[in-house]
Structures are given as structure tokens and as C-alpha cells.
Design an enzyme around this catalytic site. Structure first.
Site, short mmCIF file in Angstrom:
data_model
loop_
_atom_site.label_atom_id
_atom_site.label_comp_id
_atom_site.label_asym_id
_atom_site.label_seq_id
_atom_site.Cartn_x
_atom_site.Cartn_y
_atom_site.Cartn_z
N LYS A 182 -64.24 -14.80 48.12
CA LYS A 182 -65.31 -14.03 47.46
C LYS A 182 -65.29 -12.57 47.94
CE LYS A 182 -69.61 -14.22 49.30
NZ LYS A 182 -70.28 -12.97 49.67
N ASN A 183 -65.21 -12.38 49.27
CA ASN A 183 -65.37 -11.03 49.80
C ASN A 183 -64.13 -10.15 49.61
OD1 ASN A 183 -67.95 -11.67 50.42
ND2 ASN A 183 -67.62 -11.93 52.63
N ARG A 201 -78.81 -3.90 56.68
CA ARG A 201 -77.74 -3.52 55.74
C ARG A 201 -77.74 -2.03 55.37
NH1 ARG A 201 -75.90 -8.58 53.52
NH2 ARG A 201 -73.92 -7.52 53.32
N ARG A 211 -73.55 -18.96 45.62
CA ARG A 211 -73.06 -17.57 45.65
C ARG A 211 -71.69 -17.49 46.30
NH1 ARG A 211 -76.40 -14.16 49.04
NH2 ARG A 211 -74.58 -12.89 48.61
N ASP A 230 -69.94 -14.64 59.55
CA ASP A 230 -70.14 -15.52 58.39
C ASP A 230 -69.88 -17.00 58.72
OD1 ASP A 230 -70.78 -13.31 56.90
OD2 ASP A 230 -68.83 -13.14 55.92
N CYS A 253 -81.84 -7.22 53.60
CA CYS A 253 -81.86 -8.60 53.12
C CYS A 253 -82.17 -9.50 54.30
CB CYS A 253 -80.56 -8.97 52.42
SG CYS A 253 -79.18 -9.22 53.52
#
Ligand code: EPU
Length: 420
Positions: free
Chosen positions: A22-23, A120, A398, A306, A115
């Protein structure tokens, strides 16, 4: 809103194919804005964040088509502004700013805001744009960057917690079409940055050093279309490895790259998990007792933030005390109180969580709060006695392609409950 119902206790066994990262996919899709020509990005995971990036690019004027794991993007005309309603849904959408600035020499993007995992900030992204000669202003919740021409420059991107992954991506993309040479010092070394640089080089960019703290970008006049295959998702692979260890299973992670997972595999081995690697993937196997390990999250090649939550879930099952210290995002402990609902004994002291593990977990209703926190709840639910119901599963969706389907194939008793 969907929920996941997990009947814990079944060991995960078999093979799972790791999806594209994803990233890596998000900034690479944004990079397609740098050319008028068509680009094809292959191995893109079917995730809500990725579809959302597709919507942003369409909104900016690009033609975007998803087809069986490939995304076709053609950005003949592009507009240079993205409003709050687009950006607030996904912090990662800030990575459209570098390519817009590079191509149009102006970009207006809503500030992403904080968030649940932390503040962030984007100060380092903006510092990079300014170093390239852009004028940056903030007002009304928007950040505007513009400059008649962008000129290569030396840029130091180190911050409080190390470098910035999307900040490095943004500066590389803005510098790709600048006049002259940009040298980023203290660049992020994450494999996703390397993948972005490979895509840009396939488009005709001149980037060297990606994967090291010094990246050199020699600006070119124009970029052309390219075809690129995304790297496998190291965080998804780590999550399945941890879930396998948590359930005393034996799973082969097909396509996973051990060279992207050094710190995670090292800690799993230290915890007593058997890991075998070969060119086709990684085999994870646990038979014996787990041992507690201490972990500190760090920029790549350190232990990834993560994977912190999932590793904490594993340590709750491990007799003894483990200390898990979060050095990247200040409030990334949202999973702690939900893990406690399953019976985990965890105390937070400043940036560290002290996990007193070894008591069996028992299923309970819990709530997902962010992507990786939800992954930790899935790991814990798979190992717990009884039934765990995880609500707000859109957080998991997500970042984990078909998580319930993949887990069922590995023998887990997982059901998705869709509320109409
Ligand atoms: N930071 C600054 N100033 C900046 C940018 C970042 O101080 O201008 C700080 C942050 O506050 C944080 C640290 O630098 O303390 C690292 O943040 P970074 O910018 O590297 O994070 P990011 O690029 O916004 C990406 C991933 C995150 C992942 C982090 C760290 C994407 C789309 N997101 O975010 O992924 O946690 O790098 O590795 O690539 C996830 O997938 O669950 C996720 C949150």
C-alpha cells in the site's frame, strides 16, 4: 459498517500470497501525475486507500482505471488544487503535492491535520519545497506552494524522529523535473522510497542513492509513461508472520521479501519463532514457547512502527515482561486499551508499553481505531479463547487486502458481518 467475528484458537497453516505494498502504491500512483503519457502500475492491492488515491487523481483530471491488480493512469491535463474533503480522509494523500508542484509549478492542498496515531506534521515536506525555490504559504487550512521555476538544491530532511517517508517521496517527485541537481541528506531509506525511485527512473528521471540517506536527483526536462510492478507489502507480511506465531501455526508467506523485513524477522527469531527464507518467500513456524523481547520502533532498517501494535499483541501471549517503545508516532498506543479488553496486562509509561504477558486472552467485543491497531486486534482475536468481534473493520480494509478471505484459507474461523 462491517465487523469481523473471529473464533480464536485455530492455528494458521498453509500458504498466503502477500499483496503489493500500500505505502509504495500510494506515492507511485501520485507520481503518474508527472507525465502526460499513460502509466501502468502492476500488483496494486485492492484496498480502500488505493481506490481513494484513484479518486483523488481522477478529481485532479487524470483518467484512472483499475483492472485485475493493475492501475492505468493517464494524466493529460491536471489541475493543481485538492480540497479538504479529499485530503482529510487519508493523510497519505499529501503525496500529490510534490508531483503537482513538479509538473505545474504550483499546488494547493488542504493541510491533512492530525490523526489518532499522532500529530502528522508536514513541515519537512514544506522545507524541501522551499529549498527547491517554491514559495510556501499556509492559510484557511490550505498549504500553497508555487515557484516560476524549481531549482535543484541541497536539502536536509532529518526531523525529530528521523527522516520522513512521504516527505522524501514528495521532495524527490518535485525535484525530478527541477533545473539542476538536488541532494537530499537524511532521506528516508524505506523500501517504498526505493520503489518510487525505480518507477520514476523508468519514467526517465535520474535518481541515484535511493535506499541510502543521501539521494541525488538530477532534474530532467520531461518524464514519459512507464510500466512498474509494486514491491510486496512488508507490513502485511509481518502481520501474517506474527499471526502465525501467535496461533502456533506454520505458514509460507509467498512473495514476501526477507531483505525488507530484517528487523522484524530478527525479533521473531529472538522470540523463539522459526523462520526460513528462500527466493520464493518466508516460512514461519512456531511449536515451542515464546520468549519476551524488547522492541523500539525506528526508521528503516529499524523495527517498523507499522508492526509495533501486532508485535505487542504477540507479546501479550508471551510469558514474562517485554518493553515496547514507540519512537516514531507519539500516541500510537490506541490498541492497548482494546487488548486489555481481551485480558492483556499492559501499562504505558511515556513512550513505552510494559507488557506482562503469558495470561491467556479471552474473546470480547473490541473496536478498531486505526489500521495497525486493528491488525493487532485480529492477531489477538486469532489467539484468544472464544469469540472476538472487531467493529469498524473499515480501518483494517484500508491496508489489508481480503484479510478475512486470506485468513480463512489459512484455517482461521473468521466471518465478516456486514450491516446494511
Ligand atoms: N514528521 C515531521 N515532519 C514532517 C513529516 C514527518 O516531524 O514534515 C515526523 C512525524 O511526525 C513522525 C516521523 O516524522 O514522527 C515519521 O513520519 P513520516 O513522515 O515518515 O510518516 P508518513 O510518511 O506520513 C508513512 C506511512 C505510515 C508509516 C510512516 C512511518 C504512508 C502512506 N504512510 O507515513 O504508514 O507509519 O511512514 O514509517 O506511506 C500505515 O501504513 O499504517 C502508516 C501509518
Amino acid at each position: 459498517m462491517d465487523s469481523l467475528l473471529i473464533k480464536g484458537g485455530a492455528p494458521l497453516c498453509g500458504e498466503v500470497t502477500i499483496s503489493g505494498a500500500k505505502n509504495a502504491a500510494l506515492p507511485i500512483m501520485a507520481a503518474a501525475l508527472l507525465t502526460k503519457e499513460p502509466c501502468v502500475i502492476q500488483g496494486v492491492p485492492d484496498l480502500s486507500d488505493v481506490r481513494f488515491m484513484g479518486q483523488i487523481l481522477s478529481w485532479l483530471g487524470a483518467k484512472v482505471r483499475f483492472d485485475a491488480g493493475n492501475v492505468h493512469i493517464e494524466a493529460r491535463e491536471v489541475k493543481g488544487a485538492a480540497e479538504y474533503d479529499l485530503v482529510r480522509k487519508m493523510r497519505g494523500s499529501i503525496c500529490i503535492m510534490g508531483p503537482l508542484l513538479g509538473r505545474l509549478h504550483k499546488a494547493t492542498v488542504s493541510l491533512p491535520g492530525g490523526c489518532v496515531i499522532g500529530a502528522r506534521p508536514i513541515n519537512l515536506h514544506l522545507k524541501g519545497f522551499e529549498a527547491l525555490g517554491a514559495r510556501v504559504t499556509i492559510g484557511g487550512g490550505y498549504v500553497r506552494a508555487s515557484g516560476r521555476r524549481l531549482t535543484g538544491a541541497p536539502i536536509f530532511l532529518g526531523g525529530r524522529s528521523g527522516s520522513t517517508v512521504l516527505g522524501t517521496a514528495n521532495v524527490i517527485m518535485a525535484a525530478a523535473l527541477a533545473d539542476g541537481v538536488t541532494v537530499i541528506e537524511s532521506a528516508a531509506c524505506e523500501p517504498e522510497v526505493v520503489d518510487l525511485a525505480s518507477f520514476l527512473n523508468a519514467m526517465g528521471a535520474r535518481i541515484t542513492g535511493a535506499g541510502s540517506p543521501t539521494i541525488t536527483i538530477t532534474g530532467v526536462k520531461a518524464l514519459h509513461g512507464a510500466v512498474h510492478k509494486i514491491i510486496p507489502d512488508r507490513i502485511e507480511a509481518a502481520t501474517y508472520a506474527i499471526a502465525t506465531a501467535a496461533t502456533r501455526g506454520e505458514v509460507t508467506l509467498k512473495s514476501a521479501r526477507a531483505d525488507h523485513l530484517g528487523a522484524v524477522l530478527d525479533k521473531l527469531r529472538e522470540a523463539g519463532v522459526c523462520i526460513e527464507t528462500n527466493g520464493a518467500g518466508i516460512k514461519v513456524h512456531r511449536t515451542g514457547k515464546l520468549r519476551p523481547v524488547d522492541i523500539t520502533t525506528l526508521p528503516y532498517s529499524g523495527f517498523p512502527t507499522d508492526v509495533q501494535a501486532q508485535m505487542m499483541a504477540l507479546m501479550t501471549l508471551t510469558p514474562g515482561i517485554s518493553i515496547i517503545t514507540e519512537r516514531i508516532f507519539e500516541s500510537r498506543f490506541m490498541h492497548v486499551s482494546e487488548l486489555a479488553r481481551l485480558g492483556a496486562d499492559i501499562e504505558i509509561e511515556g513512550p513505552s508499553a510494559i507488557v506482562k504477558g503469558g495470561k491467556p486472552l479471552s474473546g470480547a467485543p473490541v473496536m478498531a481505531s486505526d489500521l495497525r491497531a486493528s491488525a493487532a486486534l485480529v492477531v489477538a482475536g486469532l489467539a484468544a479463547r472464544g469469540t472476538t468481534t472487531i467493529s469498524r473493520v473499515y480501518h483494517v480494509d484500508r491496508g489489508y487486502e481480503d484479510i478475512d478471505g486470506k485468513l480463512r484459507k489459512l484455517g482461521a474461523r473468521v466471518e465478516r458481518i456486514t450491516e446494511s
